[in-house]
Design a protein around this motif. Structure first.
Motif, PDB file in Angstrom:
ATOM      1  N   ILE A  43      10.769  -6.508  44.888  1.00  0.00           N
ATOM      2  CA  ILE A  43       9.580  -6.296  44.055  1.00  0.00           C
ATOM      3  C   ILE A  43       9.942  -6.391  42.569  1.00  0.00           C
ATOM      4  CG2 ILE A  43       7.831  -4.612  43.384  1.00  0.00           C
ATOM      5  CD1 ILE A  43       7.877  -3.590  46.256  1.00  0.00           C
ATOM      6  N   SER A  44      11.077  -5.805  42.199  1.00  0.00           N
ATOM      7  CA  SER A  44      11.524  -5.856  40.809  1.00  0.00           C
ATOM      8  C   SER A  44      11.764  -7.302  40.369  1.00  0.00           C
ATOM      9  CB  SER A  44      12.801  -5.035  40.644  1.00  0.00           C
ATOM     10  OG  SER A  44      13.290  -5.139  39.325  1.00  0.00           O
ATOM     11  N   LEU A  69       8.428  -9.043  39.828  1.00  0.00           N
ATOM     12  CA  LEU A  69       7.792  -8.661  38.569  1.00  0.00           C
ATOM     13  C   LEU A  69       8.419  -9.375  37.385  1.00  0.00           C
ATOM     14  CD1 LEU A  69       7.346  -4.806  39.076  1.00  0.00           C
ATOM     15  CD2 LEU A  69       5.510  -6.482  38.822  1.00  0.00           C
ATOM     16  N   ASP A 123       8.273 -13.532  37.988  1.00  0.00           N
ATOM     17  CA  ASP A 123       7.009 -14.205  38.256  1.00  0.00           C
ATOM     18  C   ASP A 123       5.827 -13.618  37.496  1.00  0.00           C
ATOM     19  OD1 ASP A 123       8.409 -15.776  40.055  1.00  0.00           O
ATOM     20  OD2 ASP A 123       7.980 -14.473  41.745  1.00  0.00           O
ATOM     21  N   LEU A 124       5.546 -12.344  37.739  1.00  0.00           N
ATOM     22  CA  LEU A 124       4.278 -11.774  37.303  1.00  0.00           C
ATOM     23  C   LEU A 124       4.218 -11.538  35.798  1.00  0.00           C
ATOM     24  CD1 LEU A 124       3.746  -9.250  40.240  1.00  0.00           C
ATOM     25  CD2 LEU A 124       2.939 -11.601  40.022  1.00  0.00           C
ATOM     26  N   ILE A 125       5.277 -10.945  35.235  1.00  0.00           N
ATOM     27  CA  ILE A 125       5.276 -10.659  33.794  1.00  0.00           C
ATOM     28  C   ILE A 125       5.163 -11.936  32.962  1.00  0.00           C
ATOM     29  CG2 ILE A 125       6.641  -9.739  31.881  1.00  0.00           C
ATOM     30  CD1 ILE A 125       7.619  -7.555  33.766  1.00  0.00           C
ATOM     31  N   ILE A 133       1.459 -13.187  33.074  1.00  0.00           N
ATOM     32  CA  ILE A 133       0.567 -12.330  32.289  1.00  0.00           C
ATOM     33  C   ILE A 133       0.829 -12.501  30.800  1.00  0.00           C
ATOM     34  CG2 ILE A 133      -0.028  -9.927  31.776  1.00  0.00           C
ATOM     35  CD1 ILE A 133       0.553  -9.297  34.720  1.00  0.00           C
ATOM     36  N   LEU A 190      -4.235  -9.742  37.575  1.00  0.00           N
ATOM     37  CA  LEU A 190      -3.787  -8.355  37.506  1.00  0.00           C
ATOM     38  C   LEU A 190      -3.645  -7.763  38.913  1.00  0.00           C
ATOM     39  CD1 LEU A 190      -5.959  -7.076  34.508  1.00  0.00           C
ATOM     40  CD2 LEU A 190      -3.531  -7.705  34.492  1.00  0.00           C
ATOM     41  N   ILE A 249      -0.407  -8.337  41.034  1.00  0.00           N
ATOM     42  CA  ILE A 249       0.766  -7.479  40.830  1.00  0.00           C
ATOM     43  C   ILE A 249       0.923  -6.505  41.990  1.00  0.00           C
ATOM     44  CG2 ILE A 249       1.764  -5.718  39.321  1.00  0.00           C
ATOM     45  CD1 ILE A 249       0.322  -7.043  36.982  1.00  0.00           C
ATOM     46  N   VAL A 250      -0.201  -6.034  42.520  1.00  0.00           N
ATOM     47  CA  VAL A 250      -0.175  -5.120  43.664  1.00  0.00           C
ATOM     48  C   VAL A 250      -0.207  -5.888  44.982  1.00  0.00           C
ATOM     49  CG1 VAL A 250      -1.397  -3.252  44.834  1.00  0.00           C
ATOM     50  CG2 VAL A 250      -1.303  -3.303  42.328  1.00  0.00           C
TER      51      VAL A 250
END
Length: 319
Positions: free
Chosen positions: A5-6, A9, A12-14, A17, A301, A304-305
């Motif tokens: 997960i880290s 984040l 990919d996700l950060i 965004i 957003l 992310i979850v």
């Protein structure tokens, strides 16, 4: 799982965004004119995205598609049926026109595999054949099947061109778009068995590399022109994209006996945020723009979850 997960984040996700926020605030600060988003969207839709899709699709071969027939069938049938379900339900529940429903289906019913597939899956699963296979098959379906269907429905429903003029013959108009005929050409080469030399890839790669970053920035720039709506329609689109669609694929892939890792990659692929191509088409044709961009923002957003949740469920069910 915590390390996974880290990594998701950070890798990919950060970045997604951050770049989208950069485009959003650049638009709010008037660093770009109102028409600049359309220019960037045209760059992506007519040049960068077709180049990226061509390169990713021709890396596959006919034997890969045959050997993974279950994955191909689940991807084709699942994405087309869910695309059409989004198209019809948005008309039934929210009284949208057919052109609006077509753009909605391109957003809520399609993952942004062509833009973010490699960016999301490569850091998590490596650059092996399996990763490329899942991305290529999903990209073929999204970009050679559902996007042409969406453009056809948009034009058949009376959607206007970028200049506001009627588009004429819907099928012919859709086939003229590079984002339609380029992936179809790539698929045809794969099916026929014509292998594109590896030396050709760098010719397209330089343009293709601009695809994800420019598309995400342009999405943020487009979003800056509209107030983000939080209503039942946006909630429905977000639920459809992040919950219903990957849930159906998880059950279908598990029932089809897909390999554990391929199942994870498939579910994560279809759980990706709404297709940026849908937002680009929305902006270009000025159809469903406000609700579409809001759905994209909320879904990014929510991803992310949703992303680690679906990977965890896929691992749990696969084991």
């Amino acid at each position: 799982m915590e390390e996974f997960i880290s990594k998701m984040l950070v890798s990919d996700l950060i970045p997604i965004i951050f770049v989208m926020a950069l485009g959003y605030f650049a638009g709010k600060a008037n660093d770009f004119k109102s028409g600049d988003a359309r220019i960037l969207n045209k760059l992506v839709l007519d040049f960068a995205l077709p180049a990226a899709l061509f390169v990713s699709i021709v890396r596959a071969d006919r034997s890969m598609l045959v050997e993974n027939a279950t994955l191909s069938i689940i991807s084709l049938v699942g994405l087309v049926l869910l695309f059409m379900l989004s198209y019809f339900t948005i008309q039934w529940f929210f009284r949208r026109t057919k052109p609006e429903a077509a753009v909605c289906a391109l957003i809520a019913g399609s993952p942004t595999i062509g833009f973010l597939g490699y960016a999301v899956l490569d850091p998590l699963y490596g650059t092996g054949v399996e990763t490329g296979l899942v991305i290529a098959i999903v990209a073929i379906v999204v970009n050679a099947v559902t996007i042409p269907i969406g453009l056809y429905l948009l034009n058949a429903g009376g959607g206007a061109g970028a200049d506001g003029a009627p588009k004429g013959n819907a099928l012919l108009s859709a086939m003229k778009e590079p984002v339609v005929w380029v992936p179809i050409l790539a698929v045809a080469l794969v099916v026929i068995g014509i292998r594109v030399p590896d030396e050709v890839s760098p010719t397209f790669d330089l343009l293709a590399k601009a695809n994800s970053s420019v598309a995400v920035f342009a999405a943020g720039l487009t979003l800056s022109a509209y107030a983000i709506e939080l209503d039942w329609e946006v909630a429905y689109n977000t639920f459809f994209k992040l919950v219903f669609l990957p849930g159906v694929f998880l059950l279908a892939g598990w029932a089809g006996g897909l390999d554990d890792q391929i199942l994870q990659m498939l579910v994560l692929s279809v759980a990706l945020p709404p297709a940026f191509s849908g937002i680009i088409i929305s902006s270009r044709f000025q159809v469903y723009t406000r609700t579409g961009t809001s759905s994209l923002a909320v879904s990014v957003l929510g991803f992310i979850v949703a992303a680690p949740t679906w990977v965890y469920l896929a691992r749990l069910l696969g084991s």
